[in-house]
Design an enzyme around this catalytic site. Structure first.
Site, short mmCIF file in Angstrom:
data_model
loop_
_atom_site.label_atom_id
_atom_site.label_comp_id
_atom_site.label_asym_id
_atom_site.label_seq_id
_atom_site.Cartn_x
_atom_site.Cartn_y
_atom_site.Cartn_z
N GLU A 185 0.87 -1.17 0.00
CA GLU A 185 0.00 0.00 0.00
C GLU A 185 0.90 1.22 0.00
O GLU A 185 2.12 1.10 -0.19
CB GLU A 185 -0.96 -0.06 1.18
CG GLU A 185 -1.81 -1.34 1.15
CD GLU A 185 -3.01 -1.32 2.07
OE1 GLU A 185 -3.47 -0.23 2.46
OE2 GLU A 185 -3.52 -2.42 2.39
N LYS A 208 0.41 4.25 -5.11
CA LYS A 208 0.90 2.88 -5.14
C LYS A 208 1.87 2.65 -6.30
O LYS A 208 2.19 1.51 -6.62
CB LYS A 208 -0.26 1.90 -5.23
CG LYS A 208 -1.20 1.95 -4.03
CD LYS A 208 -2.29 0.91 -4.20
CE LYS A 208 -3.28 0.97 -3.05
NZ LYS A 208 -4.33 -0.06 -3.18
#
Length: 272
Positions: free
Chosen positions: A3, A53
């Site tokens: 993440e 990301k």
């Protein structure tokens, strides 16, 4: 799970190994590297950065490498003659400089393109919540216009705010006391802002070394609800529930007692 915090930590590690170094080897199994890796080879790395990301490696000839790790991808950094922890056949990208080797394994998305093209494409993303001072008012505005059916969907919409994945989605909703199937329109602007502000604080709090934690405890007790289906809630002992949400059927975890569902009609009743 990769993440926003994972990407920022990886960018820091790669930056220390690659910045100001000449790429003497650019190889890997991904077709983008096989086709365009020569654009990077022999050029000096000017910087490594994370945007949401996505991880970007920039070179001094105006070209960049972009990777998106998806659910399974990861970057490793090795010394030149160090044995790799993963088999070479799984290497999607290999960047070799005189003092180190950076290897990306299992990334589903790899691109080699002019830097201005890569950055222009990423303008579609919402503010990066792992950065120091994201414009939360802009995030709330994007959230209002996103059209997400549930809060679980909204938090994963990278066009609203970038960096939140499945772990933070579940943890943020628990900490804010919001059911994942709640309608975004059931929340006022202050509540929406608090939701994304919480995500920002958690992402920033996990940029250092060590295991990720949302509870303040490192180790087995590092999550409130994520991955704990059927186990007792750490606050009220109610069994944690799980279900799949959104078009990609991503699993969400929550406490049915601590996180009541909110509907649009409930907000209208309060405002009325």
């Amino acid at each position: 799970m990769p993440e926003g915090d994972t990407l920022h930590r990886a960018a820091r590690r790669l930056g220390l190994a690659l910045t100001d170094q000449v790429l003497v080897e650019v190889t890997g199994s991904h077709r983008a590297v096989r086709r365009e890796g020569r654009r990077l080879r022999g050029h000096r790395v000017t910087g490594v950065e994370a945007i949401g990301k996505h991880l970007l490696v920039h070179t001094d000839n105006g070209w960049s490498l972009r990777t998106h790790l998806g659910m399974t991808g990861r970057w490793h950094v090795y010394e030149p003659h160090e044995r790799w922890k993963v088999t070479e056949g799984k290497a999607r990208v290999v960047l070799r400089v005189a003092r180190a080797v950076a290897v990306c394994f299992a990334a589903p998305t790899v691109e080699v393109a002019p830097t201005q093209v890569v950055l222009a494409d990423l303008e579609r993303l919402g503010p990066d919540l792992a950065k120091p001072d994201p414009p939360l008012s802009a995030v709330v505005e994007r959230a209002r216009n996103a059209g997400a059916a549930t809060l679980a969907d909204l938090l994963l919409d990278q066009a609203v705010a970038s960096g939140i994945g499945n772990v933070y989605k579940s943890e943020v909703l628990f900490l804010e006391g919001l059911g994942p199937a709640s309608a975004p329109e059931a929340l006022d602007n202050d509540t929406l802002r608090a939701l994304f502000a919480r995500a920002h604080r958690l992402l920033r709090g996990n940029l250092g070394d060590g295991n990720r934690s949302t509870t303040g405890t490192r180790g087995r007790g590092n999550y409130w609800v994520y991955g704990r289906a059927g186990r007792p809630c750490r606050r009220c002992a109610t069994p944690i529930a799980s279900d799949r949400h959104g078009p990609l059927a991503r699993v969400t975890y929550w406490c049915p007692r601590c996180q009541p569902q909110r509907s649009a009609s409930s907000r209208n009743a309060v405002n009325g």
